[in-house]
Scaffold this motif. Sequence first.
Motif, PDB file in Angstrom:
ATOM      1  N   PRO A  60       0.793  -1.240   0.000  1.00  6.04           N
ATOM      2  CA  PRO A  60       0.000   0.000   0.000  1.00  6.04           C
ATOM      3  C   PRO A  60       0.823   1.287   0.000  1.00  6.04           C
ATOM      4  O   PRO A  60       0.381   2.298   0.513  1.00  6.04           O
ATOM      5  N   TYR A  61       2.024   1.281  -0.582  1.00  4.29           N
ATOM      6  CA  TYR A  61       2.832   2.497  -0.591  1.00  4.29           C
ATOM      7  C   TYR A  61       2.297   3.491  -1.621  1.00  4.29           C
ATOM      8  O   TYR A  61       1.965   3.121  -2.739  1.00  4.29           O
ATOM      9  N   LYS A  62       2.261   4.745  -1.216  1.00  4.09           N
ATOM     10  CA  LYS A  62       1.888   5.850  -2.104  1.00  4.09           C
ATOM     11  C   LYS A  62       2.960   6.932  -1.923  1.00  4.09           C
ATOM     12  O   LYS A  62       2.723   7.941  -1.279  1.00  4.09           O
ATOM     13  N   PRO A  63       4.156   6.703  -2.476  1.00  2.16           N
ATOM     14  CA  PRO A  63       5.269   7.629  -2.232  1.00  2.16           C
ATOM     15  C   PRO A  63       5.034   9.010  -2.838  1.00  2.16           C
ATOM     16  O   PRO A  63       4.498   9.137  -3.931  1.00  2.16           O
ATOM     17  N   ASP A  64       5.413  10.036  -2.071  1.00  2.69           N
ATOM     18  CA  ASP A  64       5.341  11.399  -2.590  1.00  2.69           C
ATOM     19  C   ASP A  64       6.706  12.070  -2.602  1.00  2.69           C
ATOM     20  O   ASP A  64       6.853  13.179  -3.090  1.00  2.69           O
ATOM     21  N   SER A  65       7.722  11.376  -2.074  1.00  4.16           N
ATOM     22  CA  SER A  65       9.085  11.886  -2.107  1.00  4.16           C
ATOM     23  C   SER A  65      10.049  10.705  -2.014  1.00  4.16           C
ATOM     24  O   SER A  65       9.797   9.756  -1.264  1.00  4.16           O
ATOM     25  N   VAL A  66      11.130  10.784  -2.792  1.00  2.65           N
ATOM     26  CA  VAL A  66      12.168   9.753  -2.789  1.00  2.65           C
ATOM     27  C   VAL A  66      13.518  10.458  -2.764  1.00  2.65           C
ATOM     28  O   VAL A  66      13.747  11.394  -3.522  1.00  2.65           O
ATOM     29  N   ILE A  67      14.400  10.010  -1.859  1.00  2.00           N
ATOM     30  CA  ILE A  67      15.738  10.598  -1.759  1.00  2.00           C
ATOM     31  C   ILE A  67      16.739   9.451  -1.678  1.00  2.00           C
ATOM     32  O   ILE A  67      16.835   8.764  -0.666  1.00  2.00           O
ATOM     33  N   ALA A  68      17.497   9.261  -2.756  1.00  2.00           N
ATOM     34  CA  ALA A  68      18.431   8.135  -2.844  1.00  2.00           C
ATOM     35  C   ALA A  68      19.584   8.253  -1.851  1.00  2.00           C
ATOM     36  O   ALA A  68      20.193   7.260  -1.495  1.00  2.00           O
ATOM     37  N   TYR A  69      19.892   9.470  -1.391  1.00  2.00           N
ATOM     38  CA  TYR A  69      21.053   9.702  -0.527  1.00  2.00           C
ATOM     39  C   TYR A  69      20.659  10.074   0.908  1.00  2.00           C
ATOM     40  O   TYR A  69      21.498  10.528   1.689  1.00  2.00           O
ATOM     41  N   ALA A  70      19.419   9.885   1.302  1.00  2.55           N
ATOM     42  CA  ALA A  70      18.914  10.364   2.589  1.00  2.55           C
ATOM     43  C   ALA A  70      19.705   9.831   3.789  1.00  2.55           C
ATOM     44  O   ALA A  70      20.024  10.581   4.704  1.00  2.55           O
ATOM     45  N   LEU A  71      20.008   8.562   3.791  1.00  4.91           N
ATOM     46  CA  LEU A  71      20.658   7.945   4.947  1.00  4.91           C
ATOM     47  C   LEU A  71      22.100   7.537   4.672  1.00  4.91           C
ATOM     48  O   LEU A  71      22.786   7.036   5.557  1.00  4.91           O
ATOM     49  N   GLY A  72      22.541   7.727   3.447  1.00  7.03           N
ATOM     50  CA  GLY A  72      23.904   7.374   3.055  1.00  7.03           C
ATOM     51  C   GLY A  72      24.099   7.637   1.579  1.00  7.03           C
ATOM     52  O   GLY A  72      23.145   7.582   0.805  1.00  7.03           O
ATOM     53  N   ASP A  73      25.319   7.942   1.196  1.00  3.39           N
ATOM     54  CA  ASP A  73      25.606   8.269  -0.191  1.00  3.39           C
ATOM     55  C   ASP A  73      25.594   7.023  -1.079  1.00  3.39           C
ATOM     56  O   ASP A  73      26.224   6.023  -0.740  1.00  3.39           O
ATOM     57  N   PRO A  74      24.905   7.101  -2.213  1.00 10.88           N
ATOM     58  CA  PRO A  74      24.968   5.991  -3.169  1.00 10.88           C
ATOM     59  C   PRO A  74      26.312   5.997  -3.895  1.00 10.88           C
ATOM     60  O   PRO A  74      27.030   6.997  -3.873  1.00 10.88           O
ATOM     61  N   HIS A  75      26.642   4.882  -4.513  1.00  7.76           N
ATOM     62  CA  HIS A  75      27.909   4.732  -5.227  1.00  7.76           C
ATOM     63  C   HIS A  75      27.637   4.502  -6.709  1.00  7.76           C
ATOM     64  O   HIS A  75      26.747   3.743  -7.072  1.00  7.76           O
ATOM     65  N   VAL A  76      28.439   5.146  -7.543  1.00  9.11           N
ATOM     66  CA  VAL A  76      28.320   4.994  -8.992  1.00  9.11           C
ATOM     67  C   VAL A  76      29.466   4.136  -9.493  1.00  9.11           C
ATOM     68  O   VAL A  76      30.624   4.343  -9.131  1.00  9.11           O
ATOM     69  N   SER A  77      29.128   3.174 -10.336  1.00  3.90           N
ATOM     70  CA  SER A  77      30.120   2.354 -11.013  1.00  3.90           C
ATOM     71  C   SER A  77      29.632   2.202 -12.453  1.00  3.90           C
ATOM     72  O   SER A  77      28.666   1.475 -12.709  1.00  3.90           O
ATOM     73  N   GLY A  78      30.255   2.938 -13.359  1.00  2.20           N
ATOM     74  CA  GLY A  78      29.811   2.913 -14.753  1.00  2.20           C
ATOM     75  C   GLY A  78      28.398   3.470 -14.865  1.00  2.20           C
ATOM     76  O   GLY A  78      28.131   4.602 -14.470  1.00  2.20           O
ATOM     77  N   ASP A  79      27.503   2.656 -15.376  1.00  2.00           N
ATOM     78  CA  ASP A  79      26.106   3.068 -15.550  1.00  2.00           C
ATOM     79  C   ASP A  79      25.208   2.532 -14.448  1.00  2.00           C
ATOM     80  O   ASP A  79      23.989   2.440 -14.604  1.00  2.00           O
TER      81      ASP A  79
END
Length: 134
Positions: A60-79
């Motif tokens: 039953p999720y109805k998201p109205d905001s998403v933050i990929a880095y909220a609790l920790g930084d994401p990591h990028v590797s290529g694509d």
Amino acid sequence: MKSTLLSIALIALALTPALARQNSKSSRTEAGLAKLAPADRFQQACDIELMERLRHESRPYKPDSVIAYALGDPHVSGDTLEGDGGAFRSGGIWYQYSFTCEATPDRMKVISLEYRVGEAVPRDQWDSHGLSIH
């Protein structure tokens, strides 16, 4: 036969406004993404894809905001963008999520997204992660 063709034509006409709205929304999203720096575009494309998937899954999720880095930084590797510190808000509650998101080289489209929703983020941690201002 004529009634079948007429029915198909009527269904196609009925769907045209909905498809036009969807295409218009998609065009606006792409135009907005194109204005961002590639790193921001990557993250936003993944955030948008996660929000759409959460809205359509059986929970039953109805998201109205998403933050990929909220609790920790994401990591990028290529694509690929990967992280375990994302958060999304649904029904006034923030939930932690982890994810792996692969996008096209121009960062405009998500090719694949795997995610796992975790626990609700305790309310007493919202301020320290900047979630109270979103």
